[in-house]
Structures are given as C-alpha cells and as structure tokens.
Design an enzyme around this catalytic site. Structure first.
Site, mmCIF file in Angstrom:
data_model
loop_
_atom_site.group_PDB
_atom_site.id
_atom_site.type_symbol
_atom_site.label_atom_id
_atom_site.label_comp_id
_atom_site.label_asym_id
_atom_site.label_seq_id
_atom_site.Cartn_x
_atom_site.Cartn_y
_atom_site.Cartn_z
ATOM 1 N N CYS A 92 -11.324 3.506 -29.658
ATOM 2 C CA CYS A 92 -12.579 4.019 -30.107
ATOM 3 C C CYS A 92 -13.370 4.493 -29.003
ATOM 4 O O CYS A 92 -14.707 3.580 -28.769
ATOM 5 C CB CYS A 92 -13.340 3.251 -31.226
ATOM 6 S SG CYS A 92 -12.568 3.201 -32.583
ATOM 7 N N TYR B 161 -9.015 5.313 -13.353
ATOM 8 C CA TYR B 161 -8.945 5.889 -12.068
ATOM 9 C C TYR B 161 -8.796 7.447 -12.382
ATOM 10 O O TYR B 161 -8.661 8.300 -11.274
ATOM 11 C CB TYR B 161 -7.931 5.517 -11.150
ATOM 12 C CG TYR B 161 -7.500 4.158 -10.972
ATOM 13 C CD1 TYR B 161 -8.662 3.220 -10.423
ATOM 14 C CD2 TYR B 161 -6.563 3.283 -11.639
ATOM 15 C CE1 TYR B 161 -8.463 1.920 -10.225
ATOM 16 C CE2 TYR B 161 -6.455 2.102 -11.380
ATOM 17 C CZ TYR B 161 -7.257 1.342 -10.729
ATOM 18 O OH TYR B 161 -7.157 -0.206 -10.660
ATOM 19 N N GLY C 76 0.932 -1.168 0.009
ATOM 20 C CA GLY C 76 0.297 -0.029 -0.026
ATOM 21 C C GLY C 76 0.789 1.247 -0.035
ATOM 22 O O GLY C 76 0.335 2.402 -0.055
#
Ligand code: LLP
Length: 416
Positions: A345, A319, A241
């Site tokens: 696309c 994100y 993390g």
C-alpha cells in the site's frame, strides 16, 4: 538481458539448464533464482585477472548473504567482507574460514568486536579512534594481537548514486587521510594492535575504473610514507564497488580488465591487494521471478499488478533503480506501456514505470533482472508479507535454498 546464464530456449526463459517455469511451479512466486555458474565465473574472473600479484578476494557478504551462496564461494576459496556480527555468524555457518574474514563498518558494537576476536578473524577495518580504543582494550583483555587496517577516506568522487557513494569527506565512512597517517605513525601506542593493513571503499556501482586506480595510487603513496616511518603495510584493501549493467544493453565493467589495471598499478610494490566485490559477483547472477496477478486498466495508465513487491526488492523504490523485466514465456505480440507494481500500500511500490512490455496477462511469469545483489538481503516483512523463497541452479538441477516464509514466521518471537 543484464543477466548471466539466463537465456531463452525456444520460448522459455531458462537459468542454466532449468526452465524458470519449472522453478515457479515447485517453489512458488515471488522467488529469487541464482545461477551458481555465474557466481563461480565472476569469482574466478577476479582470481585469474589478479593471478600475477599477491591478492585476497573477500566477497562482500552484504550483497547476498544466503548460506548456499556463501558456501559456494567458500568452496571456491573466497574470503569474506563482513559488516556485522550477524554476517560473521552466517559466514561461519556456511563453512567460511574466519582467518579469511575482514570486518568493516562505522558502528561495530563491543559485543560484535569481542565475537570477531574470539573467532580470530583476519583483519579489522577500523573507522574511528574510539573504535580503535575499544578494540585495543578488548584485545588486551583477551591476550590477542589482531591485525588492523584503518579505513581511509580518500576524498574521491566515485560518481555514483549519492546513497551509495562513500569516499568523500562529507561521508560518515573512514578516517581522513592525514588523520589516518598520524594514527599509523603512533602505531606502537596502540599495542597489541598490528597495523599492517590499509583499507578504503569509495562507493558502489562505479563505472569509471580510473577512480579505483587513483584510490590505489593514493593508498600506495601512504603505504610508502608509512614504510619510511617504520610502519610496514602488507595489504591494501581497495573495497568493492565495480558497476554492473542494469539496462538492457548496458555492459558491465569487465572484471578481467579491472583486475589487470589494478595489477599494473600494484606490480613491483610488494603489497598484497585486497578486494571486496559484492554486486559484480552476484548482481547479474540472480533474478526475482514474480507472477502477474491482475492487469488493471486505469484511466491514465495500465498497471501490471504482480505478486512481488517493494518488500521483496526495494531498489526501484529506494534508489529509483532500473531493473529490466522480461517475460518468462517469450511473446512477439504488440508491446504496451505499463507500470509494473506490487500489492504493497504505497505508490512507491513499483518495479518499473512507463515500461514497454510484451503482452502479459494474469498468471504469466515475469523475471526482474539483475536482482542477485542487494535484492533478498534488503527485503522485509512490510505489510506483513512473508519473505520470498530462494533457489540455486546448478546445471540441469535446482535446489530451494531458502523456504518461503510462512504466516507463522510472521509472528515468531512476538508475545501478546
Ligand atoms: N566493501 C565495503 C566496505 C562496502 O561498503 C561495500 C558496499 C562493498 C565492499 C561492496 O560493494 P559492491 O562491490 O557490492 O559495490 N544497497 C545498495 C548498495 C550498497 C553498497 C554498500 N557498500 C544497492 O542496492 O545498490
């Protein structure tokens, strides 16, 4: 630049001693390029900062599972944190030791659990009663006594992007603290499982290291209560993390001070600390190299259309993640605001929007920074685009460690 061991020499951007231009002309583009020295340095920073306490570092394979990267880390002595049978297979193919593998994840299948038992991995991080039950029955059938650590959900807000926060009660991950405690107290009923470990993971891209300290203290408190109840916890695994910088001048969290802080909290407890770093090992060690196809002047915007796309690096689309973009050949010309977009696309197919870039024209190479973690691993064949090549640099040399996919690869396994 949020990259390690990438620097301009003269006007040319290099990775360690190799000009990126040379890599592009040999391997083509788009191509991921990794610095082996950066990967090694980051791994060693963890090891050195924890030298004063018993510890185990399990590189989180999901961040980048290329065999060459896994082999490099295995040769450094790293263990591995896996979340699927596929990741276990790759670790073994890369020469990783099964006895240094920990296995997390909310949805391990029976087959995957059986495979991991057969390979005698170190520890299962279990996330539900039902999973424990499957593991117990398989272990009995196979005459094995695997080590288990419940993944505890500590209900701590990691203050990161909602998609990658995992430590709150509303998340699917882990088992609530009080429920975990009562399972541990009933450990004997779960024989032959050995409940000697505890794990948690509060989220990814976390900058406030206090929350890790808080999680560790919570886990140590639980371990002490369990010890008093006769359940001896040997290892506390704090997950991964640690955040890294993605913006031009955003510093990464120092691995060294993080390790020292954890050592302070742990010292004297007799517990072994497990960590599962991914991004902080390889995030800044890698770039995605892409070539400009067109410079398109639309009524409201300038689009720099490149040959890499969201199928190669999905983080900006998924994100809204920021990735710095720098030219491989440095130029001091006037900067203009543009969107850097790929050929897919979808209007969501961009690497950057409204970004001020130095002059770039068709044929120029751009480096998308901080793409080593969650880059290639999240790539796909969307729009039937072959996946990119990968290159590992070591000093003045480089190796193509994954060939670019071919059109034939796009139909492999299909039938008419
Ligand atoms: N351990 C567990 C149980 C995890 O779930 C994760 C990441 C890690 C370790 C490694 O965390 P790290 O040190 O890399 O932060 N795709 C997202 C990241 C998803 C992370 C999921 N779990 C991204 O591109 O930002």
């Amino acid at each position: 630049m949020p990259l390690q061991n990438f620097q301009y020499k003269g006007s040319q951007l290099h990775c360690e001693g190799v000009p990126l231009r040379a890599i592009a002309s040999t391997a083509g583009t788009p191509v991921y390029v990794y610095s082996s020295r950066a990967i090694r340095d980051n791994y060693r920073a963890y090891r050195n900062s924890l030298a004063g306490v018993p510890h185990e570092i399990h590189y989180s394979v999901k961040a980048n599972s290329s065999l060459a990267v896994l082999a490099l880390l295995a040769s450094e002595g790293a263990g591995f944190d896996i979340v699927s049978g596929g990741e276990l297979y790759k670790v073994l193919r890369a020469g990783g030791a099964p006895a240094k593998v920990v296995y997390s994840g909310v949805g391990k299948t029976r087959d995957e659990i059986k495979y991991a038992l057969e390979e005698r991995i170190a520890t299962f991080h279990c996330e539900s009663l039902q999973e424990l039950d499957v593991l117990k029955h398989l272990a009995r059938e196979m005459g094995l006594a695997p080590t288990v650590g419940l993944r505890v959900n500590p209900n701590i807000d990691a203050k990161t992007h909602p998609y990658i926060a995992t430590g709150l009660s509303e998340h699917k991950f882990g088992i609530a603290l009080h429920e975990a405690e009562s399972i541990y107290r009933d450990a004997k009923e779960w024989a032959p499982l050995q409940f000697t470990s505890l794990s948690c993971h509060i989220g990814s891209q976390v900058f406030d290291t206090h929350v890790f300290g808080e999680a560790l203290r919570q886990m140590l408190g639980l371990a002490t209560r369990l010890g008093d109840a006769g359940v001896a916890i040997r290892t506390i695994d704090l997950g991964g993390g640690l955040g890294v910088g993605y913006e031009a001048d955003q510093p990464s969290v120092s691995i060294r001070s993080y390790g020292r802080m954890l050592s302070e909290v742990l010292r004297g407890t007799g517990c072994c600390l497990g960590l599962e770093p991914g991004r902080s090992i390889i995030g800044q060690a890698g770039t995605l190299l892409t070539q400009v196809l067109y410079r398109k002047l639309a009524p409201k915007k300038t689009f720099v259309v490149v040959d890499g796309a969201m199928n190669d690096l999905i983080r900006p689309a998924l994100y809204r993640a920021h990735h710095e973009i720098v030219p491989v050949s440095r130029s001091d010309g006037p900067r203009t605001e543009c969107d850097v977009v790929g050929p897919v696309c979808e209007s969501g197919d961009f690497f950057a929007t409204g970004r001020s870039l130095p002059p770039c024209a068709a044929g120029d190479l751009l480096a998308v920074a901080t793409a080593g973690a969650y880059g290639f691993v999240q790539s796909s064949n969307y729009n039937s685009r072959p996946r990119a090549a990968e290159v590992l640099v070591e000093g003045d040399r480089f190796r193509i460690v994954r060939n670019r996919e071919t059109r034939e690869d796009l139909v492999r396994g299909e039938t008419l």
